[in-house]
Design a protein around this motif. Structure first.
Motif, mmCIF file in Angstrom:
data_model
loop_
_atom_site.group_PDB
_atom_site.id
_atom_site.type_symbol
_atom_site.label_atom_id
_atom_site.label_comp_id
_atom_site.label_asym_id
_atom_site.label_seq_id
_atom_site.Cartn_x
_atom_site.Cartn_y
_atom_site.Cartn_z
ATOM 1 N N CYS A 1 -16.820 31.023 -80.029
ATOM 2 C CA CYS A 1 -16.357 30.744 -78.982
ATOM 3 C C CYS A 1 -16.171 31.723 -77.910
ATOM 4 C CB CYS A 1 -15.242 29.757 -78.871
ATOM 5 S SG CYS A 1 -13.753 30.681 -79.632
ATOM 6 N N ALA A 2 -15.778 33.109 -78.213
ATOM 7 C CA ALA A 2 -15.623 34.311 -77.481
ATOM 8 C C ALA A 2 -16.959 34.767 -76.909
ATOM 9 C CB ALA A 2 -14.812 35.284 -78.373
ATOM 10 N N GLU B 1 2.685 30.829 -84.322
ATOM 11 C CA GLU B 1 2.723 31.627 -85.499
ATOM 12 C C GLU B 1 2.565 30.644 -86.660
ATOM 13 O OE1 GLU B 1 2.682 35.061 -87.608
ATOM 14 O OE2 GLU B 1 2.923 34.784 -85.257
ATOM 15 N N GLY B 2 1.447 31.072 -87.576
ATOM 16 C CA GLY B 2 1.320 30.138 -88.711
ATOM 17 C C GLY B 2 0.375 29.162 -88.615
ATOM 18 N N PHE B 3 -0.060 28.975 -87.577
ATOM 19 C CA PHE B 3 -1.069 27.746 -87.444
ATOM 20 C C PHE B 3 -2.519 28.362 -87.035
ATOM 21 C CE2 PHE B 3 2.843 25.664 -86.671
ATOM 22 C CZ PHE B 3 2.463 24.350 -87.253
ATOM 23 N N PHE B 4 -3.677 27.827 -87.413
ATOM 24 C CA PHE B 4 -4.954 27.925 -86.839
ATOM 25 C C PHE B 4 -5.395 27.321 -85.452
ATOM 26 C CE2 PHE B 4 -5.163 28.386 -91.449
ATOM 27 C CZ PHE B 4 -5.594 29.665 -91.539
ATOM 28 N N GLY B 5 -6.232 27.581 -84.977
ATOM 29 C CA GLY B 5 -6.854 26.613 -83.854
ATOM 30 C C GLY B 5 -7.062 27.646 -82.539
ATOM 31 N N ASN B 6 -7.203 28.976 -82.808
ATOM 32 C CA ASN B 6 -7.620 29.871 -81.645
ATOM 33 C C ASN B 6 -9.017 29.252 -80.793
ATOM 34 O OD1 ASN B 6 -7.271 32.397 -80.225
ATOM 35 N ND2 ASN B 6 -9.011 32.981 -81.471
ATOM 36 N N HIS B 7 -8.956 29.482 -79.669
ATOM 37 C CA HIS B 7 -10.079 29.023 -78.980
ATOM 38 C C HIS B 7 -10.242 29.506 -77.537
ATOM 39 C CE1 HIS B 7 -13.585 26.659 -77.974
ATOM 40 N NE2 HIS B 7 -13.104 26.161 -76.973
ATOM 41 N N TYR B 8 -11.571 30.000 -77.423
ATOM 42 C CA TYR B 8 -12.018 30.951 -75.910
ATOM 43 C C TYR B 8 -12.692 29.829 -75.104
ATOM 44 C CZ TYR B 8 -10.279 35.174 -78.057
ATOM 45 O OH TYR B 8 -9.506 36.194 -78.522
#
Length: 162
Positions: free
Chosen positions: A29-30, A54-61
């Motif tokens: 996505c980046a 903290e401790g979770f996934f789901g990063n998105h650009y």
């Protein structure tokens, strides 16, 4: 929400073979955002990043003008994109939450992306920038932007009618 089969992101051939929307929605996505900004089809966009707690996934650009966003889905209302993303992750991971950050680094720079736990363009099997540019070129940007803008609610602050 689409879930990748185990091991795909660690296998360059399998990752590259993913359909574009899945490829750009699960790790690249980046690169898509960086390619958009390198040769913007519409002016006034910048990048934001969804940073999970903290401790979770789901990063998105994604790129946005503050009202409309563009990512692997195409154009959508920014708030609609954020709600969709949060629903998907929170549905699978109770307690999931996030913050939104404006991105202030070059999204096509490998060192910067690696610092942010993302692959850089030269770390893919083939050229993801060319793939992102081809994805972006298939979109009728003015038409898709106008359609997405209609979903953002009342009048934008910079509209003449305001």
């Amino acid at each position: 929400m689409y879930h990748l089969k185990h091991g795909i992101k660690r296998n360059p051939e399998r990752r590259w073979a993913l359909p574009d929307r899945i490829f750009f929605g699960h790790g690249a996505c980046a690169i898509l955002a960086g390619a958009f900004l390198r040769n913007p089809p519409l002016e006034g966009f910048y990048t934001e990043r969804i940073v999970p707690d903290e401790g979770f996934f789901g990063n998105h650009y994604y790129v946005t003008d503050g009202w409309v966003a563009f990512d692997y889905h195409g154009y959508s209302g920014r708030e609609r994109l954020l709600a969709h993303h949060a629903r998907g992750w929170a549905g699978d991971y109770p307690g999931w939450g996030c913050r939104i950050e404006v991105v202030d680094f070059d999204l096509l720079d490998t060192a910067e992306l690696n610092r942010n736990k993302m692959l850089g363009p030269d770390q893919y099997l083939h050229d993801p920038i060319a793939r992102a540019e081809a994805f972006i070129a298939r979109v009728d940007h003015p038409k898709a932007f106008a359609r997405a803008l209609r979903t953002t609610g009342p009048v934008r602050p910079d509209d003449d009618d305001a």
